[in-house]
Write an enzyme that holds these catalytic residues in place. Structure first.
Site, PDB file in Angstrom:
ATOM      1  N   CYS A  47     -13.971  23.649 -61.913  1.00 43.11           N
ATOM      2  CA  CYS A  47     -14.569  24.258 -63.106  1.00 43.11           C
ATOM      3  C   CYS A  47     -15.369  23.235 -63.914  1.00 43.11           C
ATOM      4  O   CYS A  47     -15.206  22.039 -63.765  1.00 43.11           O
ATOM      5  CB  CYS A  47     -13.453  24.813 -63.998  1.00 43.11           C
ATOM      6  N   ARG A  52     -21.094  21.522 -59.235  1.00 45.19           N
ATOM      7  CA  ARG A  52     -19.644  21.454 -58.957  1.00 45.19           C
ATOM      8  C   ARG A  52     -19.155  22.699 -58.232  1.00 45.19           C
ATOM      9  O   ARG A  52     -18.041  22.725 -57.737  1.00 45.19           O
ATOM     10  CB  ARG A  52     -18.878  21.265 -60.253  1.00 45.19           C
ATOM     11  N   TRP A  74     -14.274  28.126 -61.177  1.00 38.93           N
ATOM     12  CA  TRP A  74     -14.069  28.145 -59.721  1.00 38.93           C
ATOM     13  C   TRP A  74     -12.684  28.764 -59.573  1.00 38.93           C
ATOM     14  O   TRP A  74     -11.687  28.126 -59.905  1.00 38.93           O
ATOM     15  CB  TRP A  74     -14.135  26.710 -59.203  1.00 38.93           C
ATOM     16  N   ASN A  81     -10.089  23.480 -67.569  1.00 36.67           N
ATOM     17  CA  ASN A  81     -10.254  23.045 -66.178  1.00 36.67           C
ATOM     18  C   ASN A  81      -8.924  22.445 -65.760  1.00 36.67           C
ATOM     19  O   ASN A  81      -8.412  21.550 -66.415  1.00 36.67           O
ATOM     20  CB  ASN A  81     -11.373  21.991 -66.067  1.00 36.67           C
ATOM     21  N   GLY A  82      -8.319  22.989 -64.700  1.00 39.46           N
ATOM     22  CA  GLY A  82      -7.036  22.467 -64.236  1.00 39.46           C
ATOM     23  C   GLY A  82      -6.104  23.621 -63.927  1.00 39.46           C
ATOM     24  O   GLY A  82      -6.545  24.727 -63.604  1.00 39.46           O
ATOM     25  N   GLU A 125     -17.113  11.538 -39.698  1.00 41.28           N
ATOM     26  CA  GLU A 125     -17.891  11.893 -40.900  1.00 41.28           C
ATOM     27  C   GLU A 125     -19.036  12.813 -40.529  1.00 41.28           C
ATOM     28  O   GLU A 125     -19.339  13.780 -41.230  1.00 41.28           O
ATOM     29  CB  GLU A 125     -18.391  10.630 -41.588  1.00 41.28           C
ATOM     30  N   LYS A 164     -19.781  16.467 -42.172  1.00 45.39           N
ATOM     31  CA  LYS A 164     -21.060  16.833 -42.788  1.00 45.39           C
ATOM     32  C   LYS A 164     -21.565  18.157 -42.228  1.00 45.39           C
ATOM     33  O   LYS A 164     -21.966  19.043 -42.957  1.00 45.39           O
ATOM     34  CB  LYS A 164     -22.086  15.745 -42.507  1.00 45.39           C
ATOM     35  N   GLU A 179     -19.359  21.153 -43.333  1.00 39.28           N
ATOM     36  CA  GLU A 179     -19.302  21.588 -44.735  1.00 39.28           C
ATOM     37  C   GLU A 179     -20.620  22.161 -45.238  1.00 39.28           C
ATOM     38  O   GLU A 179     -20.630  22.881 -46.220  1.00 39.28           O
ATOM     39  CB  GLU A 179     -18.829  20.468 -45.647  1.00 39.28           C
ATOM     40  N   HIS A 212      -8.672  12.869 -22.380  1.00 36.51           N
ATOM     41  CA  HIS A 212      -7.311  13.243 -22.813  1.00 36.51           C
ATOM     42  C   HIS A 212      -7.283  14.615 -23.456  1.00 36.51           C
ATOM     43  O   HIS A 212      -6.368  14.940 -24.211  1.00 36.51           O
ATOM     44  CB  HIS A 212      -6.780  12.167 -23.778  1.00 36.51           C
ATOM     45  N   LYS A 271     -17.466  19.992 -55.811  1.00 37.77           N
ATOM     46  CA  LYS A 271     -17.890  18.592 -55.699  1.00 37.77           C
ATOM     47  C   LYS A 271     -16.715  17.646 -55.866  1.00 37.77           C
ATOM     48  O   LYS A 271     -16.600  16.667 -55.150  1.00 37.77           O
ATOM     49  CB  LYS A 271     -18.936  18.268 -56.772  1.00 37.77           C
TER      50      LYS A 271
HETATM   51  C1  AGP Z   1     -17.566  15.119 -48.790  1.00 33.08           C
HETATM   52  O1  AGP Z   1     -18.844  15.557 -48.314  1.00 33.08           O
HETATM   53  C2  AGP Z   1     -16.819  16.216 -49.478  1.00 33.08           C
HETATM   54  N1  AGP Z   1     -17.563  16.760 -50.522  1.00 33.08           N
HETATM   55  C3  AGP Z   1     -15.407  15.834 -49.811  1.00 33.08           C
HETATM   56  O2  AGP Z   1     -14.762  15.640 -48.579  1.00 33.08           O
HETATM   57  C4  AGP Z   1     -15.202  14.566 -50.671  1.00 33.08           C
HETATM   58  O3  AGP Z   1     -15.577  13.421 -49.944  1.00 33.08           O
HETATM   59  C5  AGP Z   1     -13.701  14.473 -51.001  1.00 33.08           C
HETATM   60  O4  AGP Z   1     -13.364  15.603 -51.751  1.00 33.08           O
HETATM   61  C6  AGP Z   1     -13.354  13.208 -51.778  1.00 33.08           C
HETATM   62  O5  AGP Z   1     -14.025  13.209 -53.009  1.00 33.08           O
HETATM   63  P1  AGP Z   1     -14.061  11.835 -53.870  1.00 33.08           P
HETATM   64  O6  AGP Z   1     -14.789  10.831 -53.020  1.00 33.08           O
HETATM   65  O7  AGP Z   1     -14.794  12.195 -55.113  1.00 33.08           O
HETATM   66  O8  AGP Z   1     -12.638  11.438 -54.106  1.00 33.08           O
END
Ligand code: AGP
Length: 610
Positions: free
Chosen positions: A2, A27, A76, A102-103, A483, A487, A490, A506, A605
């Site tokens: 949020c 976000r 959110w 937020n929380g 990674e 990418k 997501e 394996h 985010k």
């Molecule tokens: C990465 O593309 C994602 N958005 C997510 O995995 C992110 O890296 C993860 O939530 C960690 O966030 P931070 O680096 O702000 O702790």
């Protein structure tokens, strides 16, 4: 996650809050709302499922006039799906109190049950609405809003960044923080409360970072902070934000993700600026100088992080072990918190986080609070919770990263890990000088990779409809494969897996056929021949291959359907260049599929809840 924005001052708070909510849109959210008090202190409430623009249209249609006080929210959904009733701000029954949050309020159910028995009438499924009725309950007893707000805060358990506004005291906002980020911009005769600085930047760079268990009475140009744990006032100077508005702007790019990928050369420079000096052969990390002695006794490092930051940590494992000779274990923060592992005092915990607000990583740091171990951080967001929780650390200096998919932050994190490894390296390590020289050359090499964008875009077009993808690599390229898979997952929603190339026999080889392509990270390093044999295994099963290899390497293309060439570099710095290829590939696949790369579905985010 949020977003919260609150305004108190002499300008029109509605404009400022709505603009602030738009600055927080990156976000991720599913509904939005704003409550404002006009000059006569009359309250107006506008809420909408969907974008902030929809709230703006409702407000313009109603035209309530200038609002010296306003609070807004992008939601959110956690408790209760997206709906107008569940959107924030939430109010008490007579709409004299408004709250954005937020929380998570973990004990909301029991409080709600009790409040209903006391006569409160709820209209939403959210935990936040409890707060509005709880404050109202105590206000009816004390007729002091500060007292009622404080009492309500002491009743709730969980995590919150909360802002309340009331018709009882129209010249004030009441804010409080526990575990969810909150920053207050202090301007001339006005204040802006927000979840993060991007909503404040265009108004002021003078900010106050609210700490856990603090309540703040926010007035026009003035903040009064109370430490709720000790019931005493706190005096805190404002700090100056270290990034400017144009860094948070899109510029001529179609998306923040592409902009931030193209910032890679600058990111590499900024991460090493004032730190690496190839002329004097030094790596100076000011952020670690205060713990030099403790660091000299560290014989093991546990890295904790999530998502992309976790994969950066895996690159760091190879770097720190090979260059600094320190055993490293990288753990997912969400797992670390619940593990029962022996922890020696000579072990250091290193948290990596772009936002510095990730709940799982914060929880990992909290777990070792009383262990007496050194807690280090690699963080991008200056002044964030993780930056403040650690004993020392190194900032990434990548500037704000707006796209949900982390790109430049990964580059910056690996750059910082490289410098930490060099900083801790034993005198005369064979890689020391070559790596310092290579770091100086990296920005230009990153530019060269970015010039491959059209080639990568064409390959993305060719592969965009596959439903599965495998990413493989060895040693330093293995975390990059992981990674790269994240990418693609997501932003394009394609199932993608990263694997150590040596693992193909394996199990993963069973998946391979003409419908299951593979991205092979096959740089001209010591294990190239082995990676080529993995490629041959894949092609023997009709699997298609996109290879990322070194300019001038002839042995790879014949074993791939498509090849992307990157400049020659050290194996230890190659993840930086390979990552840019992965990022561009994922970006172009997702945009070719018409998806919203900056705000992928279901993601936020910064994940500030467990
Ligand atoms: C990465 O593309 C994602 N958005 C997510 O995995 C992110 O890296 C993860 O939530 C960690 O966030 P931070 O680096 O702000 O702790």
């Amino acid at each position: 996650m949020c977003g919260i924005v609150g305004y108190i001052g002499n300008r029109d708070g509605a404009d400022i809050v709505l603009a602030g909510l738009k600055a927080l849109e990156y976000r991720g959210y599913d509904s939005a709302g704003i409550a404002l008090l006009d000059k006569k202190g009359t309250a107006h409430l506008f809420k909408q499922v969907g974008r902030v623009d929809g709230v703006e249209k409702l407000l313009l249609a109603d035209d309530p006039g200038d609002a010296p006080a306003a609070i807004g929210h992008t939601r959110w959904a956690t408790h209760g799906g997206p709906s107008v009733l569940n959107a924030h701000p939430h109010a008490n029954s007579d709409e004299s109190i408004f709250v954005v949050h937020n929380g998570i309020i973990e004990n909301y159910a029991e409080l709600k049950e009790w409040l209903i028995k006391e006569g409160a009438q709820f209209v939403s499924d959210t935990d936040t609405e409890v707060m509005a009725h709880l404050i109202d309950h105590y206000y009816k007893q004390s007729k002091s809003f500060e007292e009622a707000f404080t009492k309500a805060l002491k009743e709730v358990r969980g995590a919150y960044a909360i802002v309340a506004m009331t018709t009882h005291e129209p010249g004030k906002l009441f804010a409080a923080r526990l575990s969810s980020p909150m920053v207050i911009g202090v301007g001339k005769d006005e204040c802006i409360v927000a979840s993060d600085p991007s909503a404040i930047l265009q108004h002021t760079k003078k900010v106050i970072y609210v700490q856990d268990n603090e309540m703040v009475i926010v007035e026009a140009g003035k903040c009064t902070i109370t430490d709720l744990m000790h019931d005493k006032k706190v005096l805190r100077e404002t700090e100056t934000l270290d990034f400017d508005i144009n860094q948070a702007d899109l510029g001529d790019y179609p998306h923040f993700m592409l902009k931030e990928i193209y910032e890679a050369p600058q990111t590499i420079r900024l991460a090493s600026l004032g730190r690496v000096n190839a002329d004097t052969n030094t790596v100076k990390l000011g952020g670690l100088e205060s713990v030099t002695t403790q660091l000299s006794h560290v014989d093991r490092i546990v890295i904790v992080a999530c998502g992309t930051s976790y994969y950066a940590g895996l690159v760091g494992e190879y770097l720190l072990e090979e260059i600094a000779g320190i055993p490293v274990e990288v753990q997912l923060a969400s797992e670390f918190k619940y593990r029962d592992e022996p922890f020696c005092r000579s072990t250091a915990l290193l948290a990596i986080s772009q936002s510095g607000e990730t709940a799982d990583t914060i929880a990992a740091l909290k777990k070792v609070e009383d262990y007496g171990v050194l807690r280090l951080g690699i963080v991008n967001a200056v002044g964030s919770t993780i930056a403040r929780m650690t004993d020392a650390g190194v900032y990434c200096h990548a500037g704000p990263e707006q796209a949900v998919a982390s790109t430049k932050a990964f580059i910056a994190q690996v750059m910082v890990l490289t410098q930490i490894a060099l900083n801790l390296a034993k005198e005369g390590h064979a890689l020391y000088k070559p790596m310092l020289a290579e770091i100086e050359a990296l920005p230009a090499k990153a530019e060269a990779v970015l010039k491959q964008a059209d080639t990568i875009k064409a390959i993305a077009e060719k592969y965009k409809n596959y439903r599965d993808f495998l990413f493989i690599g060895r040693r330093y390229a293995y975390p990059v494969a992981l990674e790269g898979a994240l990418k693609l997952k997501e932003v394009s929603y394609i199932h993608a897996e990263g694997y150590a190339a040596g693992e193909m026999k394996h199990g993963p080889l069973a998946m391979i056929d003409e419908n299951f392509p593979t991205f092979a990270l096959a740089g001209d390093g010591p294990l190239l021949e082995k990676t080529i044999s993995n490629m041959q295994e894949i092609r023997a099963r009709k699997g298609k291959i996109v290879a990322v290899t070194t300019e001038g390497t002839k042995a790879v293309a014949q074993h791939a359907d498509d090849a992307i060439y990157i400049p020659a570099t050290l194996e230890q710095t190659e993840p930086i260049l390979q990552a840019i290829v992965m990022q561009l590939f994922s970006y172009y696949v997702a945009t070719a599929k018409g998806y919203n790369v900056d705000r992928p579905r279901n993601l936020a985010k910064s994940v500030t809840v467990e």
